[in-house]
Design a protein around this motif. Structure first.
Motif, PDB file in Angstrom:
ATOM      1  N   VAL A 193     -14.587 -16.783 -18.224  1.00 56.23           N
ATOM      2  CA  VAL A 193     -14.472 -15.201 -17.311  1.00 56.23           C
ATOM      3  C   VAL A 193     -12.367 -14.751 -17.534  1.00 56.23           C
ATOM      4  O   VAL A 193     -12.081 -15.476 -17.823  1.00 56.23           O
ATOM      5  CB  VAL A 193     -14.428 -15.285 -15.802  1.00 56.23           C
ATOM      6  CG1 VAL A 193     -14.089 -14.285 -14.949  1.00 56.23           C
ATOM      7  CG2 VAL A 193     -16.088 -16.244 -15.654  1.00 56.23           C
TER       8      VAL A 193
ATOM      9  N   SER B 299      -9.297 -14.042 -14.738  1.00 55.48           N
ATOM     10  CA  SER B 299      -9.924 -15.006 -13.737  1.00 55.48           C
ATOM     11  C   SER B 299      -9.075 -15.012 -12.763  1.00 55.48           C
ATOM     12  O   SER B 299      -9.174 -15.462 -11.381  1.00 55.48           O
ATOM     13  CB  SER B 299      -9.849 -16.718 -14.416  1.00 55.48           C
ATOM     14  OG  SER B 299      -9.045 -16.455 -14.782  1.00 55.48           O
TER      15      SER B 299
ATOM     16  N   GLY C 120     -12.283 -11.798 -10.527  1.00 54.51           N
ATOM     17  CA  GLY C 120     -12.520 -13.045 -12.032  1.00 54.51           C
ATOM     18  C   GLY C 120     -12.055 -13.641 -11.554  1.00 54.51           C
ATOM     19  O   GLY C 120     -13.079 -15.113 -11.770  1.00 54.51           O
TER      20      GLY C 120
ATOM     21  N   THR D 109     -11.767 -20.449 -18.143  1.00 52.29           N
ATOM     22  CA  THR D 109     -11.177 -19.052 -17.436  1.00 52.29           C
ATOM     23  C   THR D 109     -10.043 -18.646 -18.278  1.00 52.29           C
ATOM     24  O   THR D 109      -9.734 -19.322 -19.261  1.00 52.29           O
ATOM     25  CB  THR D 109     -10.396 -19.269 -15.683  1.00 52.29           C
ATOM     26  OG1 THR D 109      -9.540 -20.322 -16.019  1.00 52.29           O
ATOM     27  CG2 THR D 109     -11.931 -19.475 -15.437  1.00 52.29           C
TER      28      THR D 109
ATOM     29  N   SER E  69      -6.475 -16.001 -18.440  1.00 56.44           N
ATOM     30  CA  SER E  69      -5.462 -14.916 -17.585  1.00 56.44           C
ATOM     31  C   SER E  69      -4.268 -14.885 -18.187  1.00 56.44           C
ATOM     32  O   SER E  69      -3.901 -16.475 -18.235  1.00 56.44           O
ATOM     33  CB  SER E  69      -5.822 -15.208 -16.068  1.00 56.44           C
ATOM     34  OG  SER E  69      -4.972 -16.224 -15.498  1.00 56.44           O
TER      35      SER E  69
ATOM     36  N   ALA F 298     -12.986  -9.308 -16.643  1.00 60.98           N
ATOM     37  CA  ALA F 298     -12.935  -8.987 -16.128  1.00 60.98           C
ATOM     38  C   ALA F 298     -11.645  -8.077 -15.475  1.00 60.98           C
ATOM     39  O   ALA F 298     -10.590  -8.121 -14.378  1.00 60.98           O
ATOM     40  CB  ALA F 298     -12.716  -9.985 -14.485  1.00 60.98           C
ATOM     41  N   THR F 299     -10.786  -7.934 -16.119  1.00 59.63           N
ATOM     42  CA  THR F 299      -9.522  -7.294 -16.807  1.00 59.63           C
ATOM     43  C   THR F 299      -9.505  -5.788 -16.195  1.00 59.63           C
ATOM     44  O   THR F 299     -10.932  -5.253 -16.314  1.00 59.63           O
ATOM     45  CB  THR F 299      -8.330  -7.044 -17.918  1.00 59.63           C
ATOM     46  OG1 THR F 299      -9.529  -6.750 -18.739  1.00 59.63           O
ATOM     47  CG2 THR F 299      -8.598  -9.597 -18.480  1.00 59.63           C
TER      48      THR F 299
END
Length: 225
Positions: free
Chosen positions: A5, A8, A13, A31, A33, A67-68
């Motif tokens: 992901v 996240s 996310g 994950t 981020s 999921a950005t």
């Protein structure tokens, strides 16, 4: 099965990563981020390094979810009229919502297995649909999401040549109770991130290679480009 992901730390996310950890086990879910890893979607070197490091650690991923995304970047609210367009604000929207996903596809699709089912899904938005646009406004955000949709469609065709069982799609999560949508959700039914994550994963589980290159809503409906 292993999943990744990207983005996240955001509401959706986080929920997707949590759901996948329950389903697959913590060791099978990676994950990525900015807040947790220093990952910079606007820096291709950062994307390249992250893909290399995760490939070395996990090998291949059966599921990669981007999921950005951002709605408000260099302005307090989306434009309501073409008169309010700012070149800098529009460029920022494209950098996050179109160029970023394109670079993720460039560097992360090689981590999809070539000989088994795999999914690369990117969160888009229904407002990025040209055919479904009946209200106008939000020009920079709409245009950037529409560009992302075209990138997904084009990449799906190319990836399908080397990964015939891959599914590359854009997803509309609905109006989710997150920091991104909260200022604009007054007149819309919202769902919690965990519920949204569950719906999105259900949609992905039902898709096959014939649906690669498509744009799907949280309820499985195909959305007009």
């Amino acid at each position: 099965m292993k999943a990744l992901v990207i983005g996240s730390s955001g509401g959706i996310g986080q929920a997707l990563a949590a759901r996948l950890r329950v389903d697959l086990g913590s060791d099978a879910v990676a994950t990525l981020s900015r807040s947790e890893d220093g990952f910079d979607l606007g820096d291709e070197a950062s994307i390249t390094q992250a893909a290399r490091d995760l490939g070395d650690r996990y090998g291949a991923f059966n599921l990669i979810i981007n999921a950005t995304g951002a709605l408000m970047i260099d302005s307090p609210s989306p434009e309501k009229t073409i008169k309010a367009i700012s070149a800098d604000a529009m460029m920022s929207q494209f950098r996050v919502n179109a160029i970023g996903p394109a670079l993720l596809l460039k560097h992360f699709h090689p981590l999809l297995p070539r000989k088994s089912r795999s999914v690369f899904a990117s969160l888009s938005a229904r407002v990025g649909s040209i055919g479904d646009n009946r209200l106008g406004g939000w020009i920079s955000y709409r245009a950037a999401k529409a560009a992302q949709n075209q990138i997904i469609k084009t990449a799906a065709l190319e990836i399908g040549w080397t990964h015939p069982d891959a599914i590359v799609v854009a997803l509309h999560p609905g109006t989710v109770a997150t920091q991104l949508s909260r200022p604009f959700s007054k007149d819309h039914h919202t769902v919690e991130p965990d519920h949204a994550a569950a719906r999105l994963l259900e949609v992905l589980a039902k898709l096959g290679p014939p649906q690669s290159g498509g744009f799907f809503s949280y309820d499985g409906e195909a959305i007009d480009w």
